[in-house]
Motif scaffolding. Structure first.
Motif, PDB file in Angstrom:
ATOM      1  N   ILE A  24       0.850  -1.194   0.000  1.00 52.92           N
ATOM      2  CA  ILE A  24       0.000   0.000   0.000  1.00 52.92           C
ATOM      3  C   ILE A  24       0.885   1.243   0.000  1.00 52.92           C
ATOM      4  O   ILE A  24       1.810   1.356   0.801  1.00 52.92           O
ATOM      5  CB  ILE A  24      -0.914   0.018   1.236  1.00 52.92           C
ATOM      6  CG1 ILE A  24      -1.830  -1.208   1.234  1.00 52.92           C
ATOM      7  CG2 ILE A  24      -1.741   1.305   1.280  1.00 52.92           C
ATOM      8  CD1 ILE A  24      -2.654  -1.343   2.497  1.00 52.92           C
ATOM      9  N   ARG A  25       0.579   2.148  -0.874  1.00 52.96           N
ATOM     10  CA  ARG A  25       1.363   3.380  -0.941  1.00 52.96           C
ATOM     11  C   ARG A  25       1.090   4.262   0.280  1.00 52.96           C
ATOM     12  O   ARG A  25      -0.051   4.596   0.580  1.00 52.96           O
ATOM     13  CB  ARG A  25       1.037   4.140  -2.219  1.00 52.96           C
ATOM     14  CG  ARG A  25       1.820   5.447  -2.361  1.00 52.96           C
ATOM     15  CD  ARG A  25       1.652   6.023  -3.752  1.00 52.96           C
ATOM     16  NE  ARG A  25       2.239   7.355  -3.865  1.00 52.96           N
ATOM     17  CZ  ARG A  25       2.371   8.023  -5.008  1.00 52.96           C
ATOM     18  NH1 ARG A  25       1.955   7.466  -6.135  1.00 52.96           N
ATOM     19  NH2 ARG A  25       2.906   9.226  -5.024  1.00 52.96           N
ATOM     20  N   GLY A  26       2.190   4.651   0.943  1.00 53.82           N
ATOM     21  CA  GLY A  26       2.071   5.529   2.096  1.00 53.82           C
ATOM     22  C   GLY A  26       3.013   6.708   2.007  1.00 53.82           C
ATOM     23  O   GLY A  26       3.305   7.357   3.011  1.00 53.82           O
ATOM     24  N   ARG A  37       5.958   3.273   3.585  1.00 51.58           N
ATOM     25  CA  ARG A  37       6.087   4.670   4.001  1.00 51.58           C
ATOM     26  C   ARG A  37       7.265   5.357   3.301  1.00 51.58           C
ATOM     27  O   ARG A  37       8.206   4.706   2.842  1.00 51.58           O
ATOM     28  CB  ARG A  37       6.280   4.761   5.511  1.00 51.58           C
ATOM     29  CG  ARG A  37       5.028   4.396   6.320  1.00 51.58           C
ATOM     30  CD  ARG A  37       5.254   4.670   7.788  1.00 51.58           C
ATOM     31  NE  ARG A  37       4.085   4.411   8.602  1.00 51.58           N
ATOM     32  CZ  ARG A  37       3.125   5.282   8.864  1.00 51.58           C
ATOM     33  NH1 ARG A  37       3.186   6.496   8.328  1.00 51.58           N
ATOM     34  NH2 ARG A  37       2.107   4.967   9.641  1.00 51.58           N
ATOM     35  N   GLY A  38       7.228   6.676   3.289  1.00 53.34           N
ATOM     36  CA  GLY A  38       8.287   7.469   2.692  1.00 53.34           C
ATOM     37  C   GLY A  38       9.504   7.570   3.591  1.00 53.34           C
ATOM     38  O   GLY A  38       9.384   7.509   4.818  1.00 53.34           O
ATOM     39  N   GLU A  97       9.867   9.760   6.769  1.00 50.30           N
ATOM     40  CA  GLU A  97       9.293   9.372   8.058  1.00 50.30           C
ATOM     41  C   GLU A  97      10.232   8.488   8.861  1.00 50.30           C
ATOM     42  O   GLU A  97       9.961   8.183  10.033  1.00 50.30           O
ATOM     43  CB  GLU A  97       7.968   8.638   7.847  1.00 50.30           C
ATOM     44  CG  GLU A  97       6.865   9.472   7.228  1.00 50.30           C
ATOM     45  CD  GLU A  97       5.546   8.728   7.221  1.00 50.30           C
ATOM     46  OE1 GLU A  97       4.861   8.721   8.255  1.00 50.30           O
ATOM     47  OE2 GLU A  97       5.214   8.132   6.172  1.00 50.30           O
ATOM     48  N   ALA A  98      11.335   8.056   8.238  1.00 52.60           N
ATOM     49  CA  ALA A  98      12.276   7.170   8.920  1.00 52.60           C
ATOM     50  C   ALA A  98      13.141   7.975   9.892  1.00 52.60           C
ATOM     51  O   ALA A  98      13.363   9.167   9.709  1.00 52.60           O
ATOM     52  CB  ALA A  98      13.156   6.462   7.895  1.00 52.60           C
ATOM     53  N   GLY A  99      13.637   7.297  10.905  1.00 50.71           N
ATOM     54  CA  GLY A  99      14.548   7.940  11.837  1.00 50.71           C
ATOM     55  C   GLY A  99      14.159   7.747  13.287  1.00 50.71           C
ATOM     56  O   GLY A  99      14.995   7.810  14.185  1.00 50.71           O
ATOM     57  N   ASP A 100      12.899   7.478  13.562  1.00 51.92           N
ATOM     58  CA  ASP A 100      12.427   7.300  14.937  1.00 51.92           C
ATOM     59  C   ASP A 100      11.693   5.972  15.101  1.00 51.92           C
ATOM     60  O   ASP A 100      10.705   5.880  15.824  1.00 51.92           O
ATOM     61  CB  ASP A 100      11.497   8.451  15.341  1.00 51.92           C
ATOM     62  CG  ASP A 100      12.212   9.790  15.340  1.00 51.92           C
ATOM     63  OD1 ASP A 100      13.320   9.858  15.914  1.00 51.92           O
ATOM     64  OD2 ASP A 100      11.683  10.751  14.757  1.00 51.92           O
ATOM     65  N   GLY A 101      12.190   4.947  14.412  1.00 54.00           N
ATOM     66  CA  GLY A 101      11.517   3.662  14.488  1.00 54.00           C
ATOM     67  C   GLY A 101      10.313   3.614  13.564  1.00 54.00           C
ATOM     68  O   GLY A 101      10.173   4.430  12.664  1.00 54.00           O
ATOM     69  N   VAL A 102       9.442   2.660  13.808  1.00 52.52           N
ATOM     70  CA  VAL A 102       8.264   2.463  12.959  1.00 52.52           C
ATOM     71  C   VAL A 102       7.083   3.221  13.561  1.00 52.52           C
ATOM     72  O   VAL A 102       6.730   3.019  14.725  1.00 52.52           O
ATOM     73  CB  VAL A 102       7.921   0.967  12.836  1.00 52.52           C
ATOM     74  CG1 VAL A 102       6.699   0.774  11.952  1.00 52.52           C
ATOM     75  CG2 VAL A 102       9.110   0.196  12.268  1.00 52.52           C
ATOM     76  N   PHE A 131       9.816   1.114   5.290  1.00 50.71           N
ATOM     77  CA  PHE A 131      10.258   2.270   4.505  1.00 50.71           C
ATOM     78  C   PHE A 131      10.938   1.707   3.260  1.00 50.71           C
ATOM     79  O   PHE A 131      12.154   1.512   3.235  1.00 50.71           O
ATOM     80  CB  PHE A 131      11.223   3.132   5.316  1.00 50.71           C
ATOM     81  CG  PHE A 131      10.694   3.523   6.668  1.00 50.71           C
ATOM     82  CD1 PHE A 131       9.773   4.550   6.792  1.00 50.71           C
ATOM     83  CD2 PHE A 131      11.099   2.852   7.808  1.00 50.71           C
ATOM     84  CE1 PHE A 131       9.278   4.914   8.034  1.00 50.71           C
ATOM     85  CE2 PHE A 131      10.617   3.211   9.055  1.00 50.71           C
ATOM     86  CZ  PHE A 131       9.697   4.242   9.179  1.00 50.71           C
ATOM     87  N   GLY A 132      10.137   1.420   2.229  1.00 55.07           N
ATOM     88  CA  GLY A 132      10.605   0.649   1.087  1.00 55.07           C
ATOM     89  C   GLY A 132      11.877   1.157   0.452  1.00 55.07           C
ATOM     90  O   GLY A 132      12.844   0.408   0.276  1.00 55.07           O
TER      91      GLY A 132
END
Length: 360
Positions: free
Chosen positions: A97-99, A202-203, A206-211, A233-234
């Motif tokens: 799913i695109r996020g 996800r984009g 949004e990465a850097g603080d876990g899921v 985070f693909g």
């Protein structure tokens, strides 16, 4: 375990495939158009290296997941019909799913809405199954008009039970079906019978603080029968998948992630399919073998080879934790944690087993 990856165009489906299989397949609207890709991912099992220290085997073999990256399906086009032959062998479906936002890549719908996209893909699966069931029933009716056939009559009886469920827009996985009924329709690629894992892509921003927390509408799908939800985070995790182990671990730590994408998704797939792993160990090989929870010893033996199942005598086994506590197979025997079990013993996750058999 064989899992098909589905997604609407622009969902980052092939990027997720790359992250799961440590591949570097080209991505984009025209990349690999009309072709499925196949990749293999190891299922990480931290028990295997420990057993390897005990036996010093020539090789270590993990369980694996085979992923099939099916071309993007445009909504409302019956695009799944061209790949039904490939779906027959699938154990589960993974829906990407695109996020993420990307102005250069238009969304097939109006903006990001994970729950809506999950519902839309389920609708595609339902339509595919309903069309297939109706077509098959027509074919069976035609054949039965010429000649009586008990096998066809039995198959039709099962499909007649499936049809109203699909017409109510309910996936077949939402009901419990007798195994002997499922066997009668095994040759059909009925997609909503298969467990479904939704993966929110996800984009990287949004990465850097876990899921992050799952969107509320998507998280609720975890409560449905044979349905699961996870996220990743693909784009950035596909890049990490190509790094050496040490570099990948450091990168994941920087993102606040405790494990690789492939490990998270494999664990989610195991849970969805209700799989466990038993282990075998010796000087030649230490290996993990995936089986359905509830499998008995004789059935587990057949997972290795049909001759072992046919000639089964007994299983010598010890739980992994007990074996580690004892320090060796011989010590487990001396302490009494190594035991003998018969063909009807229900195998537990982490059982280390030596099968005794005789095929004469």
């Amino acid at each position: 375990m064989k899992v098909g990856i589905l997604g609407f165009p622009g969902s980052g489906k092939t990027t997720v495939f790359n992250a799961l299989t440590s591949s570097d397949q080209p991505v984009g609207p025209a990349a690999g158009r009309g072709k499925s890709r196949i990749g293999i991912a190891d299922v990480r099992d931290d028990r295997l290296p420990v057993l390897a220290e005990m036996w010093n085997p020539k090789k270590i073999t993990t369980a694996t997941v085979e992923y099939v990256d099916v071309p993007g399906v445009a909504p409302g086009t019956s695009g799944l019909s061209g790949y039904l032959a490939e779906f027959k062998a699938l154990d589960a479906i993974l829906h990407v799913i695109r996020g993420f936002e990307d102005e250069s890549l238009p969304h097939v719908f109006d903006g990001i809405d994970a729950a809506r996209d999950a519902e839309a893909m389920e609708a595609e699966l339902l339509l595919s199954d309903l069309a297939l069931v109706e077509s098959r029933l027509e074919k069976i009716a035609f054949d039965l008009s010429k000649k009586k056939d008990e096998a066809l009559q039995a198959e039709a009886a099962v499909l007649e039970q499936f049809k109203p469920v699909l017409e109510e827009e309910k996936p077949l996985r939402s009901r419990s079906w007798p195994e002997n009924d499922l066997a009668k329709v095994r040759g059909l690629a009925l997609l909503t019978l298969k467990p479904l894992l939704h993966v929110l892509n996800r984009g990287e921003e949004e990465a850097g603080d876990g899921v992050p927390e799952l969107p509320e509408g998507l998280a609720a799908l975890n409560e449905l029968e044979a349905t699961g939800v996870t996220q990743l985070f693909g784009k950035i995790e596909a890049e990490i998948a190509l790094l050496a182990e040490e570099d990948a671990t450091a990168f994941l730590e920087d993102l606040g992630l405790s494990e690789r994408t492939a490990d998270r998704v494999a664990a989610a797939s195991y849970a969805l399919l209700d799989l466990i792993s038993f282990l075998t160990a010796g000087e030649q090989e230490v290996r993990a073998w995936p089986i359905r929870r509830g499998t008995v010893a004789r059935g587990a033996a057949g997972r290795i080879h049909s001759d072992i199942e046919r000639g089964f005598i007994r299983a010598e086994l010890v739980g992994y934790d007990d074996l580690v506590a004892a320090g060796s197979w011989a010590a487990a025997r001396d302490t009494g944690t190594l035991r003998l079990e018969g063909k009807d013993y229900v195998v537990k996750d982490g059982d280390v087993i030596l099968f005794r058999f005789n095929v004469g």
